[in-house]
Design an enzyme around this catalytic site. Structure first.
Site, short mmCIF file in Angstrom:
data_model
loop_
_atom_site.label_atom_id
_atom_site.label_comp_id
_atom_site.label_asym_id
_atom_site.label_seq_id
_atom_site.Cartn_x
_atom_site.Cartn_y
_atom_site.Cartn_z
NE ARG A 81 -3.34 2.40 2.78
CZ ARG A 81 -3.14 3.24 3.80
NH1 ARG A 81 -2.34 2.92 4.79
NH2 ARG A 81 -3.77 4.40 3.83
CG HIS A 125 -0.81 8.98 3.73
ND1 HIS A 125 -0.93 7.63 3.99
CD2 HIS A 125 -0.31 9.52 4.86
CE1 HIS A 125 -0.51 7.37 5.21
NE2 HIS A 125 -0.12 8.51 5.78
CD GLU A 170 -3.96 7.47 10.16
OE1 GLU A 170 -3.45 8.52 10.57
OE2 GLU A 170 -3.51 6.35 10.44
CG ASN A 300 -4.85 3.38 8.95
OD1 ASN A 300 -5.14 2.42 8.24
ND2 ASN A 300 -4.38 4.52 8.46
CE1 TYR A 302 0.84 2.71 13.65
CE2 TYR A 302 -1.24 3.67 12.98
CZ TYR A 302 0.02 3.21 12.66
OH TYR A 302 0.47 3.24 11.37
CD GLU A 376 -1.19 4.05 8.29
OE1 GLU A 376 -0.88 4.43 9.44
OE2 GLU A 376 -1.36 4.81 7.33
O1 IFM Z 1 3.28 7.56 9.98
C1 IFM Z 1 1.92 7.60 10.24
C2 IFM Z 1 1.12 7.41 8.97
O2 IFM Z 1 1.46 8.32 8.00
C3 IFM Z 1 -0.35 7.56 9.28
N1 IFM Z 1 -0.75 6.71 10.36
C4 IFM Z 1 0.06 6.70 11.55
C5 IFM Z 1 1.51 6.51 11.20
C6 IFM Z 1 2.36 6.51 12.49
O3 IFM Z 1 2.20 7.71 13.17
#
Ligand code: IFM
Length: 470
Positions: A81, A125, A170, A300, A302, A376
């Protein structure tokens, strides 16, 4: 998408991927007709990015993409991607395509296909052409229409070889970090503009889906990638539940409700009524555009987002993980306090908790019934290069392992998850953190630009070869 997994918990055809984004890796910002984007401008403003870093050279992927694709093939990726740079493809934000940029992206895609890697293209992006920002940026409605035109142009040029597209990456960050807290480009700090930007990003997505459907073959797969917050109230106190509701409204439902239900939720409208006149902002027909069906939803993820009311936060440390600013990125929810879910932190200070990923995948699939991609997921750690040149990153390997296990749990629980794209293939420009934070499974020496796969890359190769976790 093509792959070859037969592990019981990862379905056949599961995409084993990695992700990057144009401004974070390409460099060559003034080459072959590219013009500045908002991140070029922002990163050159003193104080906006750690150490004064910029994406001017980034990791020079523009010139080294063949080597990078070889590295992907060596790892065994079945999908990749990447994002297209709008200001490279259509330098003024509108008007004719830049043929040299088309040559670059066609060559990249051909190289991927030649190595058996499925390309997944993200149209946006975060790198809006500066000319469009000068006319109002995402706070201005016209930007949504320019975005759809650009989407059609990109699809006409690459649609014969790219079949999976995601419109926005995002949009929460584009709207609320870009126009609310100002820690991202273009660095504006007006909560009303942030809400306007959110609606225009939604509208741009919907218009782009319409434009892409007209241009692309009927089997094209269209998606959007959202960083939905896995929101958890810190206690069951009614004020903490209310804090969670507000964050879900302006953090998640501001995107998912128009997208899947064709409406903005009443509670969001009420929370933010003092900031924008939604009746004037949302024109007749907008919600029908935004809710055009998509084929896949990109998530995405985290870390989870633990919240309480400010009054209930006491002395507990508070941090929403999105960078320090005097301006809140949470319009209508300024009184919410953010807490760490636990104290196992990545180098970003983000808590490690894979259950937020399985919970999110399951609840998204239950609520919207749309096939999912993890577009992500990954972690920054303080990597060091050993004297023999190797980079041993057991913490990243553990993070990725545990999050892939969470994906497999969600699949076992019934969620239709079609692929996983770790963030990131290579160390790169981490926005306001510059080159300080390394997310890659491939180490990049920023002096020599030499790439070295870390031990996590070898581990991921094994996972891909096996088609699942050991
Ligand atoms: O690096 C970023 C990415 O561009 C978008 N999502 C989170 C990642 C980590 O912060």
């Amino acid at each position: 998408m093509t792959t070859g997994s037969n592990h019981p918990s990862f379905p056949r055809g599961f995409a084993w991927g990695a992700a990057t984004a144009a401004y974070q890796i390409e460099g060559a910002v003034a080459e072959d007709g590219r013009t500045p984007s908002i991140w070029d401008t922002f990163s050159h403003v003193p104080g906006k990015v750690a150490n004064g870093d910029t994406g001017d050279t980034a990791i020079d992927h523009y010139h080294r993409f063949r080597e990078d694709v070889r590295t992907m093939a060596e790892i065994g990726l079945t999908a990749y991607r990447f994002s297209l740079s709008w200001s490279r493809l259509r330098p003024t934000g509108r008007g004719p395509a830049n043929e040299r940029a088309l040559d670059f992206y066609r060559a990249l895609v051909d190289e991927l296909l030649d190595h058996g890697i499925t390309p997944v293209a993200t149209l946006y992006h975060w790198d809006l052409p500066q000319e469009l920002e000068d006319e109002g940026g995402w706070a201005d409605r016209d930007t949504a229409y320019h975005f759809a035109d650009y989407a059609a142009l990109a699809a006409r040029a690459l649609g014969d070889r790219v079949s999976t597209w995601t419109t926005l990456n995002e949009p929460w960050c584009s709207a609320f970090l870009g126009y609310g807290s100002g820690v991202h480009a273009p660095g504006r700090t007006d909560p009303a503009d942030a809400l306007r930007a959110a609606h225009h990003l939604n509208l741009g997505h919907g218009l782009a889906v319409g434009a892409l459907r007209e241009v692309l073959p009927t089997d094209a797969q269209l998606a959007v990638s959202l960083n939905l917050h896995a929101v958890r109230p810190r206690t069951t106190h009614p004020d903490d539940l209310e804090a969670a509701r507000r964050i879900e409204a302006v953090g998640n439902r501001i995107f998912t409700s128009p997208l899947f239900k064709g409406r903005y939720d009443d509670d969001l409208l009420a929370d933010t009524a003092h900031l924008v006149k939604w009746d004037a902002l949302v024109h007749a027909g907008d919600l029908a555009e935004i809710s055009r069906p998509i084929d896949l939803l990109g998530l995405n993820y985290y870390n989870p987002t633990v919240v309480s009311s400010a009054a209930n936060a006491g002395d507990l440390p508070r941090n929403d993980g999105h960078g320090a600013s005097a301006h809140s990125p949470w319009p209508g929810a300024e009184d919410v306090a953010f807490h760490l879910a636990n104290d196992r932190l990545t180098a970003m200070g983000w808590p490690i908790d894979p259950t937020g990923l399985s919970d999110s995948l399951l609840s998204l699939y239950r609520e919207f019934g749309v096939p999912l991609l993890v577009t992500e997921n990954g972690a920054a750690f303080e990597d060091t290069v050993a004297p023999d040149g190797t980079v041993h990153d057991p913490e990243r390997t553990a993070y990725l392992h545990d999050h892939l296990a969470a994906v497999s749990d969600a699949i076992a629980g019934g969620a239709d998850v079609r692929g996983y794209f770790l963030w990131s293939l290579m160390d790169n420009f981490e926005w306001a953190y510059g080159y300080e934070k390394r997310f890659g499974i491939v180490h990049v020496d920023y002096d020599t630009l030499v790439r070295t796969p870390k031990t996590s890359a070898r581990w991921y190769s094994d996972v891909i070869r096996r088609g699942g976790l050991a």
